[in-house]
Design a protein around this motif. Structure first.
Motif, PDB file in Angstrom:
ATOM      1  N   PRO A 176       0.826  -1.205   0.000  1.00  0.00           N
ATOM      2  CA  PRO A 176       0.000   0.000   0.000  1.00  0.00           C
ATOM      3  C   PRO A 176       0.865   1.262   0.000  1.00  0.00           C
ATOM      4  O   PRO A 176       1.917   1.293   0.656  1.00  0.00           O
ATOM      5  N   SER A 182       0.598   4.057   1.374  1.00  0.00           N
ATOM      6  CA  SER A 182       0.790   4.740   2.655  1.00  0.00           C
ATOM      7  C   SER A 182       2.010   4.201   3.394  1.00  0.00           C
ATOM      8  O   SER A 182       2.583   4.882   4.232  1.00  0.00           O
ATOM      9  N   LEU A 183       2.416   2.980   3.062  1.00  0.00           N
ATOM     10  CA  LEU A 183       3.575   2.404   3.723  1.00  0.00           C
ATOM     11  C   LEU A 183       4.855   3.145   3.362  1.00  0.00           C
ATOM     12  O   LEU A 183       5.777   3.231   4.162  1.00  0.00           O
ATOM     13  N   LEU A 238       9.352   6.499   5.177  1.00  0.00           N
ATOM     14  CA  LEU A 238      10.185   7.705   5.144  1.00  0.00           C
ATOM     15  C   LEU A 238      10.201   8.359   6.529  1.00  0.00           C
ATOM     16  O   LEU A 238      11.252   8.732   7.052  1.00  0.00           O
ATOM     17  N   ARG A 239       9.004   8.463   7.115  1.00  0.00           N
ATOM     18  CA  ARG A 239       8.880   9.064   8.440  1.00  0.00           C
ATOM     19  C   ARG A 239       9.721   8.277   9.445  1.00  0.00           C
ATOM     20  O   ARG A 239      10.457   8.852  10.248  1.00  0.00           O
ATOM     21  N   VAL A 275      13.573   8.904   9.016  1.00  0.00           N
ATOM     22  CA  VAL A 275      13.991  10.192   9.573  1.00  0.00           C
ATOM     23  C   VAL A 275      14.024  10.114  11.096  1.00  0.00           C
ATOM     24  O   VAL A 275      14.989  10.532  11.750  1.00  0.00           O
ATOM     25  N   MET A 276      12.971   9.532  11.667  1.00  0.00           N
ATOM     26  CA  MET A 276      12.911   9.419  13.133  1.00  0.00           C
ATOM     27  C   MET A 276      14.043   8.552  13.667  1.00  0.00           C
ATOM     28  O   MET A 276      14.619   8.848  14.719  1.00  0.00           O
ATOM     29  N   LEU A 298      17.271  10.591  13.755  1.00  0.00           N
ATOM     30  CA  LEU A 298      17.279  11.525  14.885  1.00  0.00           C
ATOM     31  C   LEU A 298      17.503  10.777  16.202  1.00  0.00           C
ATOM     32  O   LEU A 298      18.286  11.189  17.050  1.00  0.00           O
ATOM     33  N   LEU A 328       5.150  12.015  17.721  1.00  0.00           N
ATOM     34  CA  LEU A 328       6.378  11.649  17.007  1.00  0.00           C
ATOM     35  C   LEU A 328       7.648  12.086  17.746  1.00  0.00           C
ATOM     36  O   LEU A 328       8.555  11.275  17.928  1.00  0.00           O
ATOM     37  N   VAL A 368      10.595   9.610  19.248  1.00  0.00           N
ATOM     38  CA  VAL A 368      12.033   9.739  18.958  1.00  0.00           C
ATOM     39  C   VAL A 368      12.827   9.714  20.259  1.00  0.00           C
ATOM     40  O   VAL A 368      13.815   8.980  20.395  1.00  0.00           O
ATOM     41  N   GLN A 372      -0.293  10.026  11.392  1.00  0.00           N
ATOM     42  CA  GLN A 372       1.148   9.973  11.144  1.00  0.00           C
ATOM     43  C   GLN A 372       1.750   8.693  11.691  1.00  0.00           C
ATOM     44  O   GLN A 372       2.556   8.713  12.611  1.00  0.00           O
ATOM     45  N   LEU A 417       3.949   0.582  13.060  1.00  0.00           N
ATOM     46  CA  LEU A 417       2.526   0.726  13.383  1.00  0.00           C
ATOM     47  C   LEU A 417       1.673   0.354  12.173  1.00  0.00           C
ATOM     48  O   LEU A 417       0.656  -0.337  12.305  1.00  0.00           O
ATOM     49  N   GLU A 418       2.108   0.783  10.987  1.00  0.00           N
ATOM     50  CA  GLU A 418       1.361   0.452   9.773  1.00  0.00           C
ATOM     51  C   GLU A 418       1.329  -1.068   9.558  1.00  0.00           C
ATOM     52  O   GLU A 418       0.304  -1.626   9.180  1.00  0.00           O
TER      53      GLU A 418
END
Lengths: 333, 524
Positions: B319, B321-322, B327-328, B331-332, B335, B395, B399, B478, B483-484
């Motif tokens: 899907p 949205s994955l 990407l999110r 990045v997390m 960090l 979010l 992190v 988000q 989680l997805e």
């Protein structure tokens, strides 16, 4: 320079909540469980449908499941931002009512099409289902018709833990309501059928699909997913002659709601044909009010239990502790 | 900052920074527990059922830790003294199980060891019944699968920290392998093993999904499950917080024992040369090492292969949205990993101080391992709620929590090496007046490049794979990748979830590999 700017913006964009909501519109905050609000649940369609008429912005805030949802709202107490809480079930209702955080829905007389009569002044049912053992028709030929037959069979089952999952608690109450004082013996007899007890439904169902057991505790509606979404008719739920335990999922208005009028309108929307029609093929449960158009194809083929078992909300809370003790004693050795 | 640091200890990360880091970790662990207790207003003492859970938890954690560490020694030794093509890749790959999210790893293990798994299918060919791993055996098997890689890497690091000159000297003195064992390897293990066993013990202490799913029933009730029950079944946060306190007490006790049995090595400084494969032993030893490595690789890689095979068919239908969630999450993870390194370096320097202060700093670094994610998340929620909307902070909080959760691992990786560097080059640097930032840049960091790469890789991958507190803070718009994947599983979309798990595995491993390779390129 440019590069670092872009990445900073990207990080900022990814990390801050989407605050760019419509300027002046009031916001209705609905606390619900995660799978309701997810891309694959009823959430997106419900949001679109309600926003089309309310002149408001509907915002979901999520918790893992019904119990986590109630736990969160109780933690927030009177300062909660929730206007509506959607996704508790009958086993949580007594606890929820005790918290004093919820108020009457004032919906008047709604004609629900559920196996039980409903006249609760606070909690509005939005869907329901029966717990059942689901199996693969191509693999299990000798399908048990009650718990005793299941316990006597060599079939292997996977169940969920009542302490951390809704279906697990449902099974506990199912056996207790069907056998009363004999429940402990049923659990002892079932012990050698149980492959394992998982923390939640997802783990149990995943292991079942992988072939780790012959049957899994799920819902009578589970085969509908495979039939409709995957065109796979090999899954079925086993009808039990003792009857099946009922799960009713409810929504309620928060007493301290900031958007009280919108909350009232939303609860009315919950009982509307538009909302109810979304439920079957997104939440994979029965709608609380069957839409005039009927249920989607595939739901007709599901087993219809002869008898619905259920404890009234107040009683369930008292009984579950005793039932949990029996369950632990029978399986704990 | 540098001017205010104490002269005898490295400046910029010195005592001040170390205590700030320790305080932050204490707030996240003990502080959040206190918040839950305070909100509950009452704290019932643990009852009989709780002590049963404590006993099971400690037993399974101790068994898992002892077995993982014991099996890791021959594997690490074989890796340390053999060189062969693909050795680097094997070392990296073998680390992958540790990075897997719990449920993905469980499914991978069951693909191989389950009732319908590969081995059971093979047994079926010969008319034998399927394997029954559910129960204590399954729990320990899964924990060894998870933690053996970590143990191997930590112990391998220990072999590397023995100066190459010592082995050369041993060879020229005609040491046999028994002598090498006694005089070089055993002292090194005495220094490294307690920390390794401790780390794994603490990881297994808070095990939840693995212990319950493979434990086969209420016999396998861990403290973490009892915490779940207190929150979700009994709505009794005070009880949950008390159980959280019990976990901290177990952590503290175990940490003290580990520190007490740890003996410093004192190999002295070498010329900082790369370790060479020494003492070419006979063909039998080679054969044994090869067999050990093959067995370990098969045990660790087969379940990963199963996860890959299960997910590949649906990979093209992932899907959309994955992608965003992935990407999110990347990045997390980046960090989180940077934050982990900062915290760990500060804490590790504080842990160099002699006496109680140093030990407290080290203990603070282990504390997050014993923290119940559920208590920590709930406590943070309670602390943040009066100040801000926890949902919009989901979010950033994830992190920070993920960064803190990785500190114990990176501390275990960095601290032994930092101690060596400090012991070997500390006095020289002092006498040359190399202090503070300069010392960190010129002396310390270059020698820590390998552990830093490994620690950063671990931290990033752990952050990538952890469901963390995000589910508690509940911002549905988000989602992170784990989680997805979990949502897909919960929505009957098992195939898509399997594909998501492959994506997750690939990204976790990719992040780990990039950092780890950077570190391992330290010695050509």
């Amino acid at each position: 320079m440019m590069k670092s700017h872009v990445s900073t913006l990207m990080i900022a964009g990814l990390l801050t909540a989407t605050s760019a909501v419509a300027e002046e519109k009031p916001v209705l905050t609905v606390h619900t469980y995660d799978s309701f609000a997810s891309e694959w649940g009823p959430g997106p369609a419900v949001e679109k449908g309600f926003e089309a008429t309310c002149g408001c912005d509907l915002k979901y805030v999520t918790a893992g499941d019904g119990a986590a949802l109630l736990s969160r709202v109780i933690m927030e107490g009177g300062r909660t931002k929730a206007d509506v809480v959607l996704g508790l079930d009958m086993n949580l209702m007594a606890q929820a009512a005790e918290s004093g955080l919820f108020t009457d829905h004032g919906l008047g007389d709604v004609k629900y099409t559920m196996p039980v009569a409903w006249d609760d002044p606070v909690f509005v049912p939005f869907d329901w289902g029966y717990f059942a053992f689901v199996y693969d028709k191509t693999k299990v030929k000798d399908v048990p018709t009650d718990f005793k037959a299941l316990a006597a069979s060599p079939l292997k089952i996977i169940i969920e833990d009542p302490r951390s999952s809704t279906p697990g608690l449902g099974l506990l109450l199912w056996v207790k309501s069907a056998y009363g004082a004999g429940a402990a013996q049923i659990w002892k007899d079932l012990a050698d059928n149980i492959v394992t007890v998982t923390p939640g439904w997802s783990e149990a169902y995943g292991l079942f699909l992988k072939g780790e057991a012959d049957m899994v505790l799920s819902y009578t509606t589970s085969p509908a997913y495979h039939l409709i979404a995957e065109k796979d008719d090999t899954k079925a739920a086993a009808p039990f002659t003792e009857g099946h335990y009922l799960q009713v999922e409810v929504a309620a208005k928060v007493a301290s709601a900031r958007e009280g009028d919108l909350a009232d309108r939303f609860l009315a929307y919950v009982t509307s044909p538009e909302f109810q029609a979304v439920i079957p093929e997104t939440n994979w449960m029965y709608p609380a009010i069957t839409p005039a158009s009927g249920l989607p194809d595939g739901f007709q083929s599901l087993v219809a239990p002869a008898k619905a078992l259920v404890y009234p909300a107040g009683e369930a809370k008292k009984i579950r502790d005793e039932a949990l003790g029996e369950w632990q004693a029978a399986l704990g050795r | 900052m540098a001017s205010r640091a104490r002269p005898l200890r490295p400046g910029v990360w010195g005592v001040g920074g170390g205590w700030v880091a320790a305080a932050a970790l204490l707030l996240l662990t003990l502080g959040t527990t206190a918040a839950v207790l305070w909100r509950a207003g009452a704290a019932p003492l643990p009852g009989a059922a709780d002590w049963v859970a404590v006993r099971f938890t400690v037993m399974q954690a101790a068994a898992s830790a002892a077995i993982s560490a014991a099996l890791a020694i021959p594997v690490a030794r074989a890796l340390a003294r053999r060189s062969f093509p693909g050795r680097g890749l094997l070392i990296s790959l073998m680390g992958a199980p540790f990075l897997l999210p719990g449920i993905v790893a469980v499914i991978g293990i069951l693909h191989v060891f389950g009732r319908s798994g590969w081995i059971s299918q093979l047994l079926g060919r010969f008319g034998l019944p399927p394997l029954e791993i559910y129960g204590p055996v399954g729990v320990v098997l899964a924990h060894v699968f998870f933690n053996l890689p970590l143990a191997v890497r930590l112990i391998l690091q220990g072999w590397r920290d023995i100066p190459a000159e010592r082995f050369r000297l041993a060879a020229s003195l005609g040491f046999r392998s028994r002598d090498i064992n006694r005089l070089l390897e055993w002292p090194m293990l005495r220094a490294i093993l307690p920390g390794v066993v401790l780390a794994i013990f603490l990881i297994c202490l808070t095990s939840f999904v693995v212990a319950l799913t493979l434990g086969g029933g209420p016999r396998a009730t861990t403290v973490e499950l009892a915490i779940y029950q207190a929150f979700r079944f009994d709505f009794d946060p005070g009880h949950a917080a008390m159980l959280g306190v019990v976990q901290f007490a177990l952590c503290l006790g175990a940490t003290l024992v580990a520190l007490w049995v740890t003996a410093p090595t004192g190999f002295g400084a070498g010329l900082d040369r790369p370790l060479r494969v020494w003492a070419a032993s006979g063909p039998l030893a080679r054969l044994v090492d090869a067999a050990i490595l093959a067995a370990a690789a098969a045990f660790l890689l087969a379940p990963l292969l199963a996860v890959l095979l299960a997910g590949l068919p649906a990979l093209t239908r992932i899907p959309a949205s994955l992608g965003q969630a992935a990407l999110r999450s990347v990045v997390m993870a980046g960090l989180s990993a940077s934050m982990t390194l900062g915290l760990t370096l500060a804490l590790a320097h504080a842990a160099l101080s002699r006496g109680l202060a140093g030990r407290l700093a080290e203990a603070a670094g282990m504390l997050t391992l014993a923290a119940s994610p559920l208590v920590m998340g709930t406590g943070l929620f309670l602390l943040l709620y009066p100040i801000m909307d926890p949902t919009s902070a989901a979010l950033p909080v994830t992190v920070v929590v993920n960064a803190a959760m990785a500190v114990p691992f990176s501390l275990r990786v960095l601290l032994p090496s930092l101690r060596e560097v400090d012991a070997d080059y500390g006095r020289l640097s002092e006498s040359l007046g190399i202090r503070g930032w300069t010392r960190l840049r010129l002396v310390t960091l270059p020698r820590l490049r390998r552990p830093i790469g490994f620690a950063a890789g671990l931290a990033a991958a752990l952050a990538m794979g952890d469901l963390g507190v995000i589910a508690l803070f509940g911002n549905p718009d988000q989602p992170t990748l784990p989680l997805e994947v979990f949502r897909l599983m919960g929505a009957y979309r098992t195939e898509a979830a399997a594909a998501g798990a492959v994506l997750l595995l690939a990204l976790s491993f990719g992040l780990f590999w990039i950092c780890d390779t950077w570190g391992r390129n330290a010695d050509a």
